[in-house]
Design an enzyme around this catalytic site. Structure first.
Site, PDB file in Angstrom:
ATOM      1  N   LYS A  97     -12.636  36.030  45.028  1.00 38.18           N
ATOM      2  CA  LYS A  97     -13.317  34.805  44.582  1.00 38.18           C
ATOM      3  C   LYS A  97     -12.306  33.752  44.134  1.00 38.18           C
ATOM      4  O   LYS A  97     -12.431  32.572  44.469  1.00 38.18           O
ATOM      5  CB  LYS A  97     -14.269  35.166  43.434  1.00 38.18           C
ATOM      6  CG  LYS A  97     -14.878  34.009  42.708  1.00 38.18           C
ATOM      7  CD  LYS A  97     -15.786  34.541  41.592  1.00 38.18           C
ATOM      8  CE  LYS A  97     -15.730  33.676  40.375  1.00 38.18           C
ATOM      9  NZ  LYS A  97     -16.599  34.145  39.307  1.00 38.18           N
ATOM     10  N   ASP A  98     -11.279  34.178  43.385  1.00 39.74           N
ATOM     11  CA  ASP A  98     -10.319  33.213  42.847  1.00 39.74           C
ATOM     12  C   ASP A  98      -9.319  32.724  43.889  1.00 39.74           C
ATOM     13  O   ASP A  98      -8.667  31.708  43.680  1.00 39.74           O
ATOM     14  CB  ASP A  98      -9.599  33.795  41.629  1.00 39.74           C
ATOM     15  CG  ASP A  98     -10.525  33.900  40.425  1.00 39.74           C
ATOM     16  OD1 ASP A  98     -11.559  33.200  40.396  1.00 39.74           O
ATOM     17  OD2 ASP A  98     -10.224  34.694  39.520  1.00 39.74           O
ATOM     18  N   HIS A 148     -12.270  27.820  32.320  1.00 35.74           N
ATOM     19  CA  HIS A 148     -11.485  28.788  31.552  1.00 35.74           C
ATOM     20  C   HIS A 148     -10.791  29.770  32.486  1.00 35.74           C
ATOM     21  O   HIS A 148     -11.359  30.190  33.492  1.00 35.74           O
ATOM     22  CB  HIS A 148     -12.398  29.560  30.588  1.00 35.74           C
ATOM     23  CG  HIS A 148     -11.699  30.689  29.921  1.00 35.74           C
ATOM     24  ND1 HIS A 148     -11.915  32.008  30.259  1.00 35.74           N
ATOM     25  CD2 HIS A 148     -10.747  30.688  28.957  1.00 35.74           C
ATOM     26  CE1 HIS A 148     -11.137  32.773  29.511  1.00 35.74           C
ATOM     27  NE2 HIS A 148     -10.417  32.006  28.716  1.00 35.74           N
ATOM     28  N   HIS A 161     -12.826  29.491  35.638  1.00 38.87           N
ATOM     29  CA  HIS A 161     -14.267  29.701  35.783  1.00 38.87           C
ATOM     30  C   HIS A 161     -15.094  28.890  34.796  1.00 38.87           C
ATOM     31  O   HIS A 161     -14.626  28.513  33.725  1.00 38.87           O
ATOM     32  CB  HIS A 161     -14.606  31.182  35.559  1.00 38.87           C
ATOM     33  CG  HIS A 161     -13.876  32.115  36.466  1.00 38.87           C
ATOM     34  ND1 HIS A 161     -13.541  33.386  36.093  1.00 38.87           N
ATOM     35  CD2 HIS A 161     -13.417  31.969  37.740  1.00 38.87           C
ATOM     36  CE1 HIS A 161     -12.917  33.993  37.079  1.00 38.87           C
ATOM     37  NE2 HIS A 161     -12.827  33.155  38.090  1.00 38.87           N
ATOM     38  N   ARG A 197      -3.610  51.174   5.118  1.00 42.52           N
ATOM     39  CA  ARG A 197      -4.433  51.758   6.181  1.00 42.52           C
ATOM     40  C   ARG A 197      -4.386  50.963   7.470  1.00 42.52           C
ATOM     41  O   ARG A 197      -4.702  51.471   8.533  1.00 42.52           O
ATOM     42  CB  ARG A 197      -5.901  51.838   5.722  1.00 42.52           C
ATOM     43  CG  ARG A 197      -6.124  52.672   4.485  1.00 42.52           C
ATOM     44  CD  ARG A 197      -7.525  52.466   3.951  1.00 42.52           C
ATOM     45  NE  ARG A 197      -7.654  51.056   3.518  1.00 42.52           N
ATOM     46  CZ  ARG A 197      -8.799  50.418   3.346  1.00 42.52           C
ATOM     47  NH1 ARG A 197      -9.941  51.040   3.569  1.00 42.52           N
ATOM     48  NH2 ARG A 197      -8.822  49.169   2.948  1.00 42.52           N
ATOM     49  N   TYR A 257     -14.950  38.420  25.207  1.00 43.67           N
ATOM     50  CA  TYR A 257     -15.387  37.062  24.896  1.00 43.67           C
ATOM     51  C   TYR A 257     -16.895  37.000  24.776  1.00 43.67           C
ATOM     52  O   TYR A 257     -17.637  37.718  25.437  1.00 43.67           O
ATOM     53  CB  TYR A 257     -14.857  36.043  25.899  1.00 43.67           C
ATOM     54  CG  TYR A 257     -15.156  36.272  27.347  1.00 43.67           C
ATOM     55  CD1 TYR A 257     -16.186  35.588  27.983  1.00 43.67           C
ATOM     56  CD2 TYR A 257     -14.388  37.151  28.097  1.00 43.67           C
ATOM     57  CE1 TYR A 257     -16.449  35.784  29.324  1.00 43.67           C
ATOM     58  CE2 TYR A 257     -14.638  37.347  29.440  1.00 43.67           C
ATOM     59  CZ  TYR A 257     -15.673  36.658  30.044  1.00 43.67           C
ATOM     60  OH  TYR A 257     -15.933  36.856  31.377  1.00 43.67           O
ATOM     61  N   ARG A 302      -7.216  35.502  36.023  1.00 40.37           N
ATOM     62  CA  ARG A 302      -8.673  35.399  36.142  1.00 40.37           C
ATOM     63  C   ARG A 302      -9.053  33.958  35.814  1.00 40.37           C
ATOM     64  O   ARG A 302      -8.843  33.488  34.717  1.00 40.37           O
ATOM     65  CB  ARG A 302      -9.361  36.376  35.194  1.00 40.37           C
ATOM     66  CG  ARG A 302      -9.084  37.843  35.524  1.00 40.37           C
ATOM     67  CD  ARG A 302      -9.744  38.770  34.497  1.00 40.37           C
ATOM     68  NE  ARG A 302      -9.400  40.159  34.725  1.00 40.37           N
ATOM     69  CZ  ARG A 302     -10.211  41.049  35.299  1.00 40.37           C
ATOM     70  NH1 ARG A 302     -11.403  40.682  35.724  1.00 40.37           N
ATOM     71  NH2 ARG A 302      -9.814  42.301  35.452  1.00 40.37           N
ATOM     72  N   GLN A 331     -24.238  36.853  24.785  1.00 39.00           N
ATOM     73  CA  GLN A 331     -23.683  37.886  25.654  1.00 39.00           C
ATOM     74  C   GLN A 331     -22.225  38.099  25.286  1.00 39.00           C
ATOM     75  O   GLN A 331     -21.500  37.143  25.034  1.00 39.00           O
ATOM     76  CB  GLN A 331     -23.784  37.454  27.121  1.00 39.00           C
ATOM     77  CG  GLN A 331     -23.198  38.449  28.109  1.00 39.00           C
ATOM     78  CD  GLN A 331     -23.425  38.025  29.551  1.00 39.00           C
ATOM     79  OE1 GLN A 331     -24.518  37.671  29.934  1.00 39.00           O
ATOM     80  NE2 GLN A 331     -22.370  38.064  30.353  1.00 39.00           N
ATOM     81  N   ASP A 332     -21.803  39.363  25.261  1.00 39.22           N
ATOM     82  CA  ASP A 332     -20.396  39.719  25.072  1.00 39.22           C
ATOM     83  C   ASP A 332     -19.878  40.337  26.361  1.00 39.22           C
ATOM     84  O   ASP A 332     -20.561  41.167  26.972  1.00 39.22           O
ATOM     85  CB  ASP A 332     -20.222  40.731  23.932  1.00 39.22           C
ATOM     86  CG  ASP A 332     -20.326  40.116  22.554  1.00 39.22           C
ATOM     87  OD1 ASP A 332     -20.506  38.893  22.443  1.00 39.22           O
ATOM     88  OD2 ASP A 332     -20.220  40.867  21.576  1.00 39.22           O
ATOM     89  N   GLU A 343     -12.536  39.356  10.210  1.00 44.27           N
ATOM     90  CA  GLU A 343     -13.874  38.902  10.611  1.00 44.27           C
ATOM     91  C   GLU A 343     -13.672  37.998  11.822  1.00 44.27           C
ATOM     92  O   GLU A 343     -13.115  36.914  11.702  1.00 44.27           O
ATOM     93  CB  GLU A 343     -14.494  38.128   9.451  1.00 44.27           C
ATOM     94  CG  GLU A 343     -15.919  37.733   9.644  1.00 44.27           C
ATOM     95  CD  GLU A 343     -16.475  37.085   8.375  1.00 44.27           C
ATOM     96  OE1 GLU A 343     -16.263  35.860   8.201  1.00 44.27           O
ATOM     97  OE2 GLU A 343     -17.097  37.804   7.579  1.00 44.27           O
ATOM     98  N   ASP A 378     -22.639  30.140  38.778  1.00 44.27           N
ATOM     99  CA  ASP A 378     -21.235  30.552  38.725  1.00 44.27           C
ATOM    100  C   ASP A 378     -20.376  29.561  39.497  1.00 44.27           C
ATOM    101  O   ASP A 378     -20.678  29.220  40.640  1.00 44.27           O
ATOM    102  CB  ASP A 378     -21.119  31.952  39.334  1.00 44.27           C
ATOM    103  CG  ASP A 378     -19.769  32.591  39.108  1.00 44.27           C
ATOM    104  OD1 ASP A 378     -19.108  32.252  38.116  1.00 44.27           O
ATOM    105  OD2 ASP A 378     -19.383  33.439  39.930  1.00 44.27           O
TER     106      ASP A 378
END
Length: 191
Positions: A166-167, A117, A60, A21, A130, A57, A44-45, A26, A141
């Site tokens: 920003k970056d 990161h 940060h 299948r 994440y 990206r 938070q996700d 996990e 930030d």
């Protein structure tokens, strides 16, 4: 109170259980992660889509007292994921580790407090999810410029990454006054 990273960056290889299948894995289990020394509570996700290959990206972080541990994985496509040591006084300050995360390999990178990161997409339409140990706080930030710490970004010759506004204007590492304390553990290669 000083915020100490619970651990160094770690590459996590979740086991996949497959049959005709497909497969099951996990991606997070509190007890399994605690056995690895990762004991933060995720609150938070986040989920990002990068439409174009070579979108960058980062780099940060959030500063104390709203600093974040992150558990990063790529659920579509492939990314070059990076953690940079920004702990003040660390002998490995400015050094970095990287891993290719992809939907195919299912690997995850744990990025603790004290590390900037960032990631570069290696394909179009990459999706990254994440977990974070604190919610987003605009006042905390922060970031450093992607191109001044010697990261060997896998960019084709002559290609500049796609960056956010920003970056494009983050400070250099030399101009960054780190609020992250060093905990006595220099950066180590990923296993």
């Amino acid at each position: 109170m000083l915020l100490m990273p619970p651990t160094l960056p770690q590459l996590i290889h979740p086991r996949r259980h497959g049959d005709a299948r497909g497969w099951f894995t996990e991606t997070y289990n509190r007890d399994t992660f605690a056995a690895l020394g990762i004991t933060c509570t995720f609150v938070q996700d986040n989920h990002s889509l990068s439409a174009h290959a070579f979108t960058l990206r980062g780099l940060h972080f959030q500063t104390p007292p709203r600093a974040q541990d992150k558990l990063v994985r790529c659920i579509r496509g492939r990314i070059f994921d990076v953690a940079v040591d920004v702990r003040k006084g660390s002998p490995s300050y400015g050094q970095w580790v990287s891993a290719e995360l992809s939907a195919d390999n299912g690997d995850q990178l744990f990025v603790p407090v004290g590390f900037a990161h960032g990631f570069l997409t290696l394909e179009s339409n990459c999706e990254v999810v994440y977990k974070c140990s604190d919610t987003y706080a605009s006042e905390a930030d922060g970031g450093i410029a992607w191109d001044n710490v010697g990261i060997a970004w896998p960019l084709p010759v002559g290609i500049m990454p796609e960056l956010s506004g920003k970056d494009r204007c983050q400070p250099t590492l030399a101009d960054f006054d780190s609020p992250f304390p060093y905990d006595g553990r220099p950066l180590a290669p990923l296993a």
